[in-house]
Design an enzyme around this catalytic site. Sequence first.
Site, PDB file in Angstrom:
ATOM      1  N   GLY A 182       0.807  -1.230   0.000  1.00 48.19           N
ATOM      2  CA  GLY A 182       0.000   0.000   0.000  1.00 48.19           C
ATOM      3  C   GLY A 182       0.829   1.264   0.000  1.00 48.19           C
ATOM      4  N   LYS A 200       6.103  16.827  -3.351  1.00 50.07           N
ATOM      5  CA  LYS A 200       6.438  17.037  -1.931  1.00 50.07           C
ATOM      6  C   LYS A 200       7.517  18.102  -1.766  1.00 50.07           C
ATOM      7  CE  LYS A 200       4.990  12.361  -0.775  1.00 50.07           C
ATOM      8  NZ  LYS A 200       5.396  10.940  -0.779  1.00 50.07           N
TER       9      LYS A 200
HETATM   10  N1  HSE Z   1       3.480   6.753  -2.942  1.00 52.02           N
HETATM   11  C1  HSE Z   1       3.897   7.577  -1.852  1.00 52.02           C
HETATM   12  C2  HSE Z   1       5.260   7.094  -1.377  1.00 52.02           C
HETATM   13  C3  HSE Z   1       2.880   7.515  -0.750  1.00 52.02           C
HETATM   14  O1  HSE Z   1       5.649   5.984  -1.748  1.00 52.02           O
HETATM   15  O2  HSE Z   1       5.941   7.820  -0.656  1.00 52.02           O
HETATM   16  C4  HSE Z   1       3.111   8.500   0.370  1.00 52.02           C
HETATM   17  O3  HSE Z   1       2.991   9.822  -0.072  1.00 52.02           O
END
Ligand code: HSE
Length: 404
Positions: A182, A200
């Site tokens: 997940g 980010k």
């Molecule tokens: N897909 C993102 C990661 C989820 O792997 O960091 C968290 O933002």
Amino acid sequence: MVNVAILGFGVVGSGAAQVLADNAAVIEKNLGERVAVKRILDLREFEGSPFGHLVTHDFNDILSDPDISVVAEMMGGSHPAYDFTKACLAAGKHVVTSNKEVVARFGAELLELAAANGVRYLFEASVGGGIPVIRPMVNDLASNEIVRVDGILNGTTNYILTRMITAGATFAEALAEAQAKGYAEANPAADVEGLDAARKIVILAALSFGTLLSPDNIYCEGITGLTLADVAVAKALGCSVKLIGHTEKVQGRVLAMVSPRLVPLTNPLSGISDVFNGILVDANMVGEVMFYGAGAGKLPTASAVVADIIDIVAHKAQKNVRAPKFEVAKDTDYADFADYACKSCFAFEAVDGAAEKIAAVFGEVETVSADGRIAFIGDMMTEKEADEKIAACGLTLVSRIRVL
Ligand code: HSE
């Protein structure tokens, strides 16, 4: 009692419902008030779930319910998440989110809309999963000017790199594991091509410098071009390889970028493995501060979402609570990437006379050899200078990885 609605009952949304239910007693003890999920918006049915009876398919059931004061948006994607967020804020409901895409694209506008309506828009879970980093940057570093931020910001790619390097997993196997846990985005290209980390880092750049760059307009390179030979070279040079989001000011303008980096083993980011994220903030008074923890996953990310809900409930009677504030970047706010300077590891094809040609252009450097390549870390130079030197040395470049 505070009633919350959840938009999107996927990995993080169902995690938030679980945190609020499983930790109801500790949340009530800490807040002096109960927080309960009243409604969940999702297109699907969840018949076996203890929250299945709360599911609605109609957003208006939430928007028009005066008992719902806080909405937690965990839908992912820009639309309709952005549209629903706007509607909730305009209706005087607080919104919290884990949706970095919406924050990175529309955060400035949504913060302004929240302020105009006397409510809050919080997004702790949008960067670093469960790691508290946004609230500390907004509040605890408020007496500082931020100089630079470097972060391992994507759990999926860090997990893939760790599994490939330490367990010999293939890229496809490691990605499948990250998806099963997940961690990965619905479209994992956003992870492996660096876009998730780009979203980010523009959020962290906005918090640092007050300017929200577009994730589409920054330098962004993922991990798909990395090879085990790159890893072998990194090891020989005393470094690990990480996907790093970086922001700083270059000639007074904001630079944000994502790329693989060689990270010297002396840097604390070098030892961060698996799904963990680490964010190193250099601020002008405190110096370097590091934030570390689970960067993705159901309950860690949900923990950060619920932290925002708790913050809102705890301060609901208080006017003018400190809020992040940033503006959409103008063209002139973007640094020229050609002026950005760093060290790089250059790897050229190891043909006869390569060492002499390298020395003639890059000076006396310590070289290592691996897999038919000759590699070295050059001096600090701008992107423009690096391109010029690569062209001048007349060798075939196999890879160039920047160094942290
Ligand atoms: N897909 C993102 C990661 C989820 O792997 O960091 C968290 O933002």
